[in-house]
Design a protein around this motif. Structure first.
Motif, short mmCIF file in Angstrom:
data_model
loop_
_atom_site.label_atom_id
_atom_site.label_comp_id
_atom_site.label_asym_id
_atom_site.label_seq_id
_atom_site.Cartn_x
_atom_site.Cartn_y
_atom_site.Cartn_z
N GLY A 2 0.62 -1.26 -0.06
CA GLY A 2 0.08 0.21 -0.02
C GLY A 2 0.91 1.25 0.13
N ARG A 3 0.21 2.44 0.29
CA ARG A 3 0.89 3.70 0.32
C ARG A 3 2.24 3.82 1.02
NH1 ARG A 3 -0.82 7.43 -2.35
NH2 ARG A 3 -2.53 6.82 -3.42
N GLU A 4 3.26 4.41 0.48
CA GLU A 4 4.55 4.44 0.85
C GLU A 4 5.45 3.19 1.17
OE1 GLU A 4 5.76 7.61 0.94
OE2 GLU A 4 3.74 8.44 0.21
N ASP A 5 4.59 2.14 1.12
CA ASP A 5 5.59 0.80 1.14
C ASP A 5 6.78 0.94 0.10
OD1 ASP A 5 4.24 -0.24 3.22
OD2 ASP A 5 2.97 -1.18 1.92
N ILE A 6 7.68 0.30 0.63
CA ILE A 6 8.85 0.13 -0.40
C ILE A 6 8.89 -1.07 -1.11
CG2 ILE A 6 11.56 -0.12 -0.59
CD1 ILE A 6 10.56 2.67 0.38
N VAL A 7 8.95 -1.24 -2.67
CA VAL A 7 9.21 -2.45 -3.45
C VAL A 7 10.33 -2.47 -4.27
CG1 VAL A 7 8.04 -3.79 -5.10
CG2 VAL A 7 6.50 -2.77 -3.41
N PHE A 8 11.33 -3.37 -4.16
CA PHE A 8 12.32 -3.45 -4.73
C PHE A 8 11.91 -4.04 -6.23
CE2 PHE A 8 15.85 -3.93 -1.36
CZ PHE A 8 15.43 -2.82 -0.87
N CYS A 9 12.67 -3.69 -7.47
CA CYS A 9 12.32 -4.17 -8.67
C CYS A 9 13.68 -4.03 -9.63
CB CYS A 9 11.01 -3.45 -9.41
SG CYS A 9 10.81 -3.82 -11.07
N SER A 10 13.75 -5.17 -10.46
CA SER A 10 14.87 -5.00 -11.47
C SER A 10 14.64 -3.93 -12.34
CB SER A 10 14.77 -6.26 -12.48
OG SER A 10 14.52 -7.57 -11.76
N SER A 11 16.01 -3.24 -12.59
CA SER A 11 15.71 -1.90 -13.44
C SER A 11 15.67 -2.25 -14.93
CB SER A 11 17.10 -1.06 -13.08
OG SER A 11 16.79 0.06 -13.92
N LEU A 12 16.54 -3.30 -15.38
CA LEU A 12 16.52 -3.67 -16.57
C LEU A 12 15.13 -4.63 -17.24
CD1 LEU A 12 18.12 -3.37 -19.42
CD2 LEU A 12 19.12 -5.35 -19.00
N THR A 13 14.20 -3.79 -17.44
CA THR A 13 12.68 -4.25 -17.91
C THR A 13 12.01 -3.49 -18.31
OG1 THR A 13 11.24 -5.74 -16.79
CG2 THR A 13 11.95 -4.11 -15.40
N PHE A 14 10.79 -3.93 -18.94
CA PHE A 14 9.66 -3.30 -19.40
C PHE A 14 8.85 -2.65 -18.35
CE2 PHE A 14 5.27 -3.69 -21.29
CZ PHE A 14 5.31 -2.47 -22.16
N VAL A 15 8.54 -1.44 -18.61
CA VAL A 15 7.80 -0.59 -17.66
C VAL A 15 6.63 -1.26 -16.90
CG1 VAL A 15 6.19 0.56 -19.23
CG2 VAL A 15 6.88 1.73 -17.10
N ALA A 16 6.20 -2.34 -17.54
CA ALA A 16 4.88 -2.90 -16.82
C ALA A 16 5.37 -3.65 -15.57
CB ALA A 16 4.32 -3.92 -17.82
N SER A 17 6.60 -4.11 -15.40
CA SER A 17 7.13 -4.68 -14.19
C SER A 17 6.90 -3.76 -13.04
CB SER A 17 8.50 -5.09 -14.06
OG SER A 17 8.88 -5.90 -15.38
N ALA A 18 7.02 -2.45 -13.17
CA ALA A 18 7.08 -1.49 -12.12
C ALA A 18 5.73 -0.72 -11.87
CB ALA A 18 8.35 -0.63 -12.10
N ASN A 19 5.04 -0.61 -13.05
CA ASN A 19 3.84 0.24 -12.88
C ASN A 19 3.04 -0.07 -11.79
OD1 ASN A 19 4.13 2.51 -14.82
ND2 ASN A 19 3.32 1.52 -16.43
N PRO A 20 2.70 -1.36 -11.44
CA PRO A 20 1.73 -1.73 -10.38
C PRO A 20 2.07 -1.20 -9.06
CG PRO A 20 1.90 -3.55 -12.09
CD PRO A 20 3.22 -2.46 -12.53
N ILE A 21 3.34 -0.91 -9.01
CA ILE A 21 3.99 -0.46 -7.77
C ILE A 21 3.38 0.97 -7.60
CG2 ILE A 21 5.92 0.41 -6.38
CD1 ILE A 21 7.45 -1.69 -8.10
N LEU A 22 3.41 1.86 -8.77
CA LEU A 22 2.87 3.11 -8.51
C LEU A 22 1.19 3.17 -8.23
CD1 LEU A 22 4.77 5.05 -11.35
CD2 LEU A 22 5.28 4.74 -9.05
N TYR A 23 0.57 2.04 -9.00
CA TYR A 23 -0.90 1.94 -8.76
C TYR A 23 -1.21 2.00 -7.47
CZ TYR A 23 -1.07 -0.31 -13.66
OH TYR A 23 -0.70 -0.46 -15.00
N GLU A 24 -0.40 1.33 -6.69
CA GLU A 24 -0.69 1.15 -4.99
C GLU A 24 -0.29 2.09 -4.21
OE1 GLU A 24 -2.88 -1.19 -3.82
OE2 GLU A 24 -3.54 -1.47 -5.74
N GLY A 25 0.54 3.27 -4.93
CA GLY A 25 0.93 4.34 -4.11
C GLY A 25 2.37 3.95 -3.47
N ALA A 26 2.85 2.99 -3.83
CA ALA A 26 4.22 2.40 -3.19
C ALA A 26 5.04 3.06 -3.80
CB ALA A 26 4.06 0.98 -3.25
N ARG A 27 6.54 2.89 -3.42
CA ARG A 27 7.93 3.48 -3.79
C ARG A 27 8.63 2.38 -4.35
NH1 ARG A 27 8.79 6.56 1.05
NH2 ARG A 27 10.99 6.67 0.46
#
Ligand SMILES: *Cc1c(COP(=O)(O)O)cnc(C)c1O
Length: 381
Positions: free
Chosen positions: A74-99
């Motif tokens: 949820g909001r302000e939670d930290i989620v790590f993600c690979s950098s070398l990838t398509f944007v779809a890997s990380a967009n859902p982090i933003l959907y949830e207001g996480a960082r």
């Protein structure tokens, strides 16, 4: 001379078996996001990958989004993600207001660097901001190094979401790619190794969590005679017609893996001799699908740039592309923190600058690939 048709990176390649399942959906009038094809496609993917269960969804992105919801992000939670990838890997982090916090690649597999992950985990745990999940991407058909990555995640007790959108059919040791994390996700977008024109799958051994995913994917409807809702839901289920395409596609997946690997081997055979050219390495812990053949240009040895190659190929109606632009370099994520492989080495940025994806389409015949190779040699030699 006849006009040559465009040669693609990866285009839909039907088996001929899809139509019978689509016809069945029409004949029984199950033109809906539920029905036999959906149920069977889930069962067949679970069997193929060796997981307890699977939920068919409208996209791989939806699958990542639901995985994050199920992990309570949820909001302000930290989620790590690979950098070398398509944007779809990380967009859902933003959907949830996480960082999002982005993690670099290692040179050995181009996937998430265990060294960088370790530094990031130490830092964030020390600050009392332990990440709620790590999204690990299996790039271009190859599993990441889970022996090291999973040991780290287990040590810090952080769940893994395995973004296997590009690696269906690959293996990691004795397991199928996508089955190592708490959740795995697959994509059936038009460019993936098998396609439903659009679609995705969430897999897990946690049956209760998958039941919850079905609930969220169908508007989170409470058990009542009337329409009652206590939580936010989504319209994320896969259509029964499209699931029929998936069932036909799944039957030729192993054949597609063989074809993709043969395409890679041909490139390697023809181009590896050229000074300053190398390919994405295949790590010894698993078998990659080579969904896309990715090549690296060593600038000290070759004066040609990735852009020069792409422009040259395009003149002959051949599609090629740079490797993914890392997410830590995207304007969308300019606020996000990034952990490099080492203090000196930013691997994903280097791969972006010097890496290129070559046509890896299983619809491409030997003659077409020879034409691509001829054009590559023109620009490389
Ligand atoms: C294709 C892809 C996705 C998204 O899948 P969709 O089905 O298009 O939503 C996610 N991650 C990676 C790495 C992908 O390549």
């Amino acid at each position: 001379m006849s006009e040559r048709s465009r040669i693609y990176l990866s285009s839909p390649h039907m088996s001929g078996l899809e139509q019978q399942y689509i016809t069945e959906a029409f004949d029984t009038n199950w033109i809906a996001p539920l029905g036999k094809n959906v149920d069977m496609f889930e069962t067949e993917i679970a069997q193929y990958t060796g997981t307890q269960g699977a939920v068919a969804l409208s996209s791989g992105t939806a699958a990542i989004h639901l995985a994050l919801i199920l992990l309570g992000i949820g909001r302000e939670d930290i989620v790590f993600c690979s950098s070398l990838t398509f944007v779809a890997s990380a967009n859902p982090i933003l959907y949830e207001g996480a960082r999002p916090v982005f993690i670099d690649s290692e040179p050995e597999s181009w996937n998430m660097s265990p060294q960088a992950l370790e530094r990031a985990l130490k830092d964030y745990v020390q600050r009392g901001q332990k990440p709620k999940a790590v999204i690990i991407v299996n790039l271009y058909g190859q599993s990441a190094n889970y022996t090291k990555l999973k040991a780290l995640c287990d040590e810090y007790d952080v769940p893994i979401v395995e973004d296997a959108a590009e690696s269906l059919g690959a293996t990691y040791e004795e397991q199928m790619s996508g089955t190592i994390g708490e959740f795995g996700i697959f994509s059936f977008n038009g460019n993936k190794i098998i396609t439903t024109s659009g679609g995705g799958m969430l897999v897990s051994n946690n049956i209760a969590a998958l039941e919850k995913a079905r609930f969220y994917a169908t508007q989170a409807r409470d058990q009542a005679r009337y329409y009652q809702h206590s939580e936010v839901g989504y319209n994320y289920r896969l259509s029964n017609v499209l699931a029929g395409i998936g069932r036909g596609q799944l039957q030729i997946l192993d054949q597609r893996v063989k074809q993709k690997r043969a395409i890679f081997e041909q490139y390697q055979h023809e181009l590896a001799e050229i000074q300053g050219v190398s390919f994405m390495p295949e790590a010894d812990y698993g078998r990659a699908t080579r969904w896309l053949t990715a090549m690296l240009i060593h600038p000290a040895m070759l004066s040609v740039s990735v852009t020069d190659i792409i422009v040259h190929l395009d003149q002959f109606n051949i599609e090629s592309r740079p490797v993914w632009k890392p997410l830590h370099l995207q304007p969308l994520f300019k606020e996000a923190k990034y952990y490099r492989h080492t203090e000196e080495q930013d691997v994903s940025s280097e791969l972006f600058e010097h890496g290129i994806c070559l046509p890896s389409d299983t619809n491409m015949n030997a003659e077409s690939q020879a034409f691509v190779i001829e054009k590559l040699k023109e620009v490389l030699c």
